[in-house]
Write a protein that holds these residues in place. Structure first.
Motif, PDB file in Angstrom:
ATOM      1  N   THR A 126      73.461  65.517 117.911  1.00  0.00           N
ATOM      2  CA  THR A 126      74.933  66.052 117.530  1.00  0.00           C
ATOM      3  C   THR A 126      75.661  65.796 116.220  1.00  0.00           C
ATOM      4  OG1 THR A 126      75.040  64.732 119.503  1.00  0.00           O
ATOM      5  CG2 THR A 126      77.415  64.619 118.695  1.00  0.00           C
ATOM      6  N   VAL A 127      74.801  64.955 115.011  1.00  0.00           N
ATOM      7  CA  VAL A 127      75.973  65.540 114.183  1.00  0.00           C
ATOM      8  C   VAL A 127      75.196  66.202 113.024  1.00  0.00           C
ATOM      9  CG1 VAL A 127      75.201  64.171 111.730  1.00  0.00           C
ATOM     10  CG2 VAL A 127      75.051  62.997 113.905  1.00  0.00           C
ATOM     11  N   TYR A 128      73.423  66.549 113.884  1.00  0.00           N
ATOM     12  CA  TYR A 128      73.014  68.262 113.168  1.00  0.00           C
ATOM     13  C   TYR A 128      74.108  69.483 113.587  1.00  0.00           C
ATOM     14  CZ  TYR A 128      69.175  65.906 110.821  1.00  0.00           C
ATOM     15  OH  TYR A 128      68.241  65.135 109.515  1.00  0.00           O
ATOM     16  N   ARG A 129      74.185  69.424 114.765  1.00  0.00           N
ATOM     17  CA  ARG A 129      74.567  70.283 115.275  1.00  0.00           C
ATOM     18  C   ARG A 129      76.099  70.649 114.873  1.00  0.00           C
ATOM     19  NH1 ARG A 129      71.290  69.430 121.071  1.00  0.00           N
ATOM     20  NH2 ARG A 129      72.744  68.177 120.778  1.00  0.00           N
ATOM     21  N   ARG A 130      76.661  69.080 115.076  1.00  0.00           N
ATOM     22  CA  ARG A 130      78.151  69.725 114.290  1.00  0.00           C
ATOM     23  C   ARG A 130      78.262  69.318 112.488  1.00  0.00           C
ATOM     24  NH1 ARG A 130      82.752  65.478 117.561  1.00  0.00           N
ATOM     25  NH2 ARG A 130      83.869  67.108 116.407  1.00  0.00           N
ATOM     26  N   TRP A 131      77.826  68.597 112.527  1.00  0.00           N
ATOM     27  CA  TRP A 131      77.734  69.073 110.563  1.00  0.00           C
ATOM     28  C   TRP A 131      76.240  69.428 109.957  1.00  0.00           C
ATOM     29  CZ3 TRP A 131      79.321  64.639 113.421  1.00  0.00           C
ATOM     30  CH2 TRP A 131      80.667  64.896 113.683  1.00  0.00           C
ATOM     31  N   PRO A 132      76.547  70.753 110.045  1.00  0.00           N
ATOM     32  CA  PRO A 132      75.010  71.544 109.806  1.00  0.00           C
ATOM     33  C   PRO A 132      74.617  71.535 108.614  1.00  0.00           C
ATOM     34  CG  PRO A 132      76.771  73.392 111.071  1.00  0.00           C
ATOM     35  CD  PRO A 132      77.152  71.984 110.593  1.00  0.00           C
ATOM     36  N   THR A 133      75.519  71.113 107.208  1.00  0.00           N
ATOM     37  CA  THR A 133      74.768  70.836 106.117  1.00  0.00           C
ATOM     38  C   THR A 133      75.681  69.609 105.286  1.00  0.00           C
ATOM     39  OG1 THR A 133      77.122  71.403 105.050  1.00  0.00           O
ATOM     40  CG2 THR A 133      75.574  73.478 105.246  1.00  0.00           C
ATOM     41  N   ARG A 134      74.790  69.286 104.392  1.00  0.00           N
ATOM     42  CA  ARG A 134      75.269  68.182 104.185  1.00  0.00           C
ATOM     43  C   ARG A 134      76.678  67.252 103.574  1.00  0.00           C
ATOM     44  NH1 ARG A 134      72.222  62.959 102.849  1.00  0.00           N
ATOM     45  NH2 ARG A 134      70.607  64.114 103.868  1.00  0.00           N
ATOM     46  N   GLY A 135      76.547  68.652 102.701  1.00  0.00           N
ATOM     47  CA  GLY A 135      77.993  68.662 102.635  1.00  0.00           C
ATOM     48  C   GLY A 135      79.593  68.793 103.466  1.00  0.00           C
ATOM     49  N   GLU A 136      79.699  69.039 103.764  1.00  0.00           N
ATOM     50  CA  GLU A 136      79.901  69.020 105.574  1.00  0.00           C
ATOM     51  C   GLU A 136      79.928  67.670 105.713  1.00  0.00           C
ATOM     52  OE1 GLU A 136      79.834  72.560 108.359  1.00  0.00           O
ATOM     53  OE2 GLU A 136      78.413  73.026 106.835  1.00  0.00           O
ATOM     54  N   LEU A 137      79.188  66.895 105.940  1.00  0.00           N
ATOM     55  CA  LEU A 137      79.215  65.698 106.400  1.00  0.00           C
ATOM     56  C   LEU A 137      79.893  64.865 105.636  1.00  0.00           C
ATOM     57  CD1 LEU A 137      77.956  63.816 108.567  1.00  0.00           C
ATOM     58  CD2 LEU A 137      76.084  63.926 106.964  1.00  0.00           C
ATOM     59  N   ILE A 138      79.679  65.275 104.289  1.00  0.00           N
ATOM     60  CA  ILE A 138      80.174  64.312 103.723  1.00  0.00           C
ATOM     61  C   ILE A 138      81.977  64.248 103.537  1.00  0.00           C
ATOM     62  CG2 ILE A 138      80.499  63.781 101.246  1.00  0.00           C
ATOM     63  CD1 ILE A 138      77.424  64.270 100.396  1.00  0.00           C
ATOM     64  N   ALA A 139      82.292  65.495 103.559  1.00  0.00           N
ATOM     65  CA  ALA A 139      83.518  65.848 103.849  1.00  0.00           C
ATOM     66  C   ALA A 139      84.458  65.414 104.763  1.00  0.00           C
ATOM     67  CB  ALA A 139      83.241  67.996 103.745  1.00  0.00           C
ATOM     68  N   GLU A 140      83.199  65.015 106.221  1.00  0.00           N
ATOM     69  CA  GLU A 140      83.974  64.483 106.614  1.00  0.00           C
ATOM     70  C   GLU A 140      84.288  63.117 106.560  1.00  0.00           C
ATOM     71  OE1 GLU A 140      84.607  66.045 110.178  1.00  0.00           O
ATOM     72  OE2 GLU A 140      85.561  64.317 109.846  1.00  0.00           O
ATOM     73  N   GLY A 141      83.218  62.066 106.141  1.00  0.00           N
ATOM     74  CA  GLY A 141      83.304  61.306 105.128  1.00  0.00           C
ATOM     75  C   GLY A 141      84.759  61.160 104.476  1.00  0.00           C
ATOM     76  N   LEU A 142      85.587  62.104 103.324  1.00  0.00           N
ATOM     77  CA  LEU A 142      86.125  61.981 102.717  1.00  0.00           C
ATOM     78  C   LEU A 142      87.442  61.765 103.491  1.00  0.00           C
ATOM     79  CD1 LEU A 142      84.238  61.516 100.603  1.00  0.00           C
ATOM     80  CD2 LEU A 142      84.573  63.789  99.273  1.00  0.00           C
ATOM     81  N   SER A 143      87.387  63.214 104.684  1.00  0.00           N
ATOM     82  CA  SER A 143      88.690  63.171 105.129  1.00  0.00           C
ATOM     83  C   SER A 143      89.541  62.053 105.593  1.00  0.00           C
ATOM     84  CB  SER A 143      88.733  64.147 106.187  1.00  0.00           C
ATOM     85  OG  SER A 143      87.888  63.256 107.624  1.00  0.00           O
ATOM     86  N   SER A 144      88.766  60.844 105.860  1.00  0.00           N
ATOM     87  CA  SER A 144      89.394  59.171 106.074  1.00  0.00           C
ATOM     88  C   SER A 144      89.941  58.867 104.455  1.00  0.00           C
ATOM     89  CB  SER A 144      89.075  58.966 107.248  1.00  0.00           C
ATOM     90  OG  SER A 144      87.734  58.641 107.154  1.00  0.00           O
ATOM     91  N   PHE A 145      88.926  59.078 103.807  1.00  0.00           N
ATOM     92  CA  PHE A 145      89.076  58.378 102.656  1.00  0.00           C
ATOM     93  C   PHE A 145      89.870  59.029 100.591  1.00  0.00           C
ATOM     94  CE2 PHE A 145      87.147  57.907  98.619  1.00  0.00           C
ATOM     95  CZ  PHE A 145      86.865  56.332  98.406  1.00  0.00           C
ATOM     96  N   PHE A 146      91.164  58.396 101.671  1.00  0.00           N
ATOM     97  CA  PHE A 146      91.781  59.014  99.883  1.00  0.00           C
ATOM     98  C   PHE A 146      92.430  57.483  99.436  1.00  0.00           C
ATOM     99  CE2 PHE A 146      92.719  62.111 103.292  1.00  0.00           C
ATOM    100  CZ  PHE A 146      92.731  63.131 102.038  1.00  0.00           C
ATOM    101  N   GLN A 147      91.281  57.822  97.909  1.00  0.00           N
ATOM    102  CA  GLN A 147      91.953  56.251  97.347  1.00  0.00           C
ATOM    103  C   GLN A 147      93.528  56.365  96.324  1.00  0.00           C
ATOM    104  OE1 GLN A 147      89.417  55.000  93.905  1.00  0.00           O
ATOM    105  NE2 GLN A 147      88.050  56.198  95.075  1.00  0.00           N
ATOM    106  N   VAL A 148      94.081  55.070  96.799  1.00  0.00           N
ATOM    107  CA  VAL A 148      95.346  55.328  95.548  1.00  0.00           C
ATOM    108  C   VAL A 148      95.006  55.869  94.067  1.00  0.00           C
ATOM    109  CG1 VAL A 148      97.624  53.317  96.214  1.00  0.00           C
ATOM    110  CG2 VAL A 148      95.884  53.328  97.557  1.00  0.00           C
TER     111      VAL A 148
END
Lengths: 197, 197
Positions: B53-75
DNA sequence: TCCTTATTGCGACAGTTGTTGCAATAAGCT
DNA sequence: AGCTTATTGCAACAACTGTCGCAATAAGGA
């Protein structure tokens, strides 16, 4: 265990040395050709050596890269024109090219992602001679009174190198000549000795 | 092929969204716990999802990391004290902490070694809001006449950030408070408007 | 030249990575 | 509730990675 340490005789003879060189050369070639998209298997094949040999002699990725670097010295002529401003401009130009080298980019990128803490030591050792030469350049300018003596030479060198490292290895947008000049100018302004305008 | 593009209906419903969040959270957790020593399999397991599932929805490592970052905003409160010098000192302090965050170090290191050229875009997008805010800070100082208007705001921001990025993600020697101050002071000296001493 | 042994090559191994076909599930609509 | 189908889980797969025991090789000394 015998008392006088039986210390196995080292055997740095012909073949081992030949392999060392072949592997080191292979690492460099691969960095040049594929930036950093290659593995230990590729290195072994390129060097005409069995994978197991590489793993045995260079257990960590850092050691393998260090081996490649051992026969790789870029000619970084740290300038000594006698004037701080022209030294900085010349050095900025040199650094921009230095960090644009595929090997340098590959090494930096590979080691940045290495979880082995000793990876960072490899970079530091590799850069050490250059850093020392650059610090010496700063110190010469201090001696001439062109650079405020109280400033940290290390910080000045970092300020001159870090932007190029970040741009080439991370952001990956080539630096323009204009930007090189801008960085140099900022460093010159930052270091100017107020008492000698 | 039908004429009116049969455009498969997207289906961002409950479960898919739940998985998105779980995977994003897993990426962040792993960055925190293991810096950058983990793989896609770990992410999947942590998120309670199958690897495929992970490989299918986030084909590249960059996209996977971006997904993590999307809910991460440092103040990152870019300072606005009204005075350039204090702004720079406060920002330098903030940046040193910002880049010491395990997530930030992990992201930088992982993407630096990603052979996919789009990896660098992920970092740029992630940093963009911060960079813009910092450039705005510089421009405010220019407007007040504290910073020479002719200098490049982008270069000034790079000069302030790059040393911390290099130190935390590459050299991996923690920055001391003193070094933070030294960097800030150099930047201030570099930018001071000669006509307003 | 012969002997000892450090080093390499070889093959096999378990573990990991990324992909794919197929069946099961559940989202979105009527 | 029932239907359609996008999405997930599952399992098997080839490719790759790092390790190990053992036999072959060649370095260094007698």
């Amino acid at each position: 265990m015998s008392v006088d340490s039986p210390r196995s005789r080292s055997r740095p003879g012909g073949r081992s040395e030949r392999i060392r060189e072949a592997v080191g050369a292979a690492v460099l070639e691969l960095f040049r050709e594929r930036q950093f998209a290659f593995g230990v298997a590729d290195v072994a094949e390129r060097a005409g050596v069995h994978r197991a040999t590489v793993y045995r002699r260079w257990p960590t990725r850092g050691e393998l890269i260090a081996e490649g670097l051992s026969s790789f010295f870029q000619v970084v002529s740290v300038p000594d024109t006698g004037a701080w401003a022209s030294d900085v401009h010349a050095l900025a130009q040199t650094l921009a090219h230095f960090f644009s080298d595929p090997v340098e980019i590959g090494v930096v990128s590979s080691l940045a992602a290495d979880s082995d803490p000793r990876a960072s030591e490899v970079i530091q050792r590799h850069w050490q001679p250059y850093v020392e030469a650059m610090i010496a350049m700063v110190d010469r300018a201090k001696a001439r009174g062109e650079v405020e003596a109280g400033l940290s030479s290390g910080r000045i060198v970092e300020m001159l190198t870090a932007p190029f490292v970040m741009r080439t290895a991370l952001v990956r947008i080539p630096v323009t000549d204009r930007q090189i000049r801008e960085v140099a100018d900022l460093v010159i302004r930052a270091t100017a000795d107020d008492r000698h305008p």
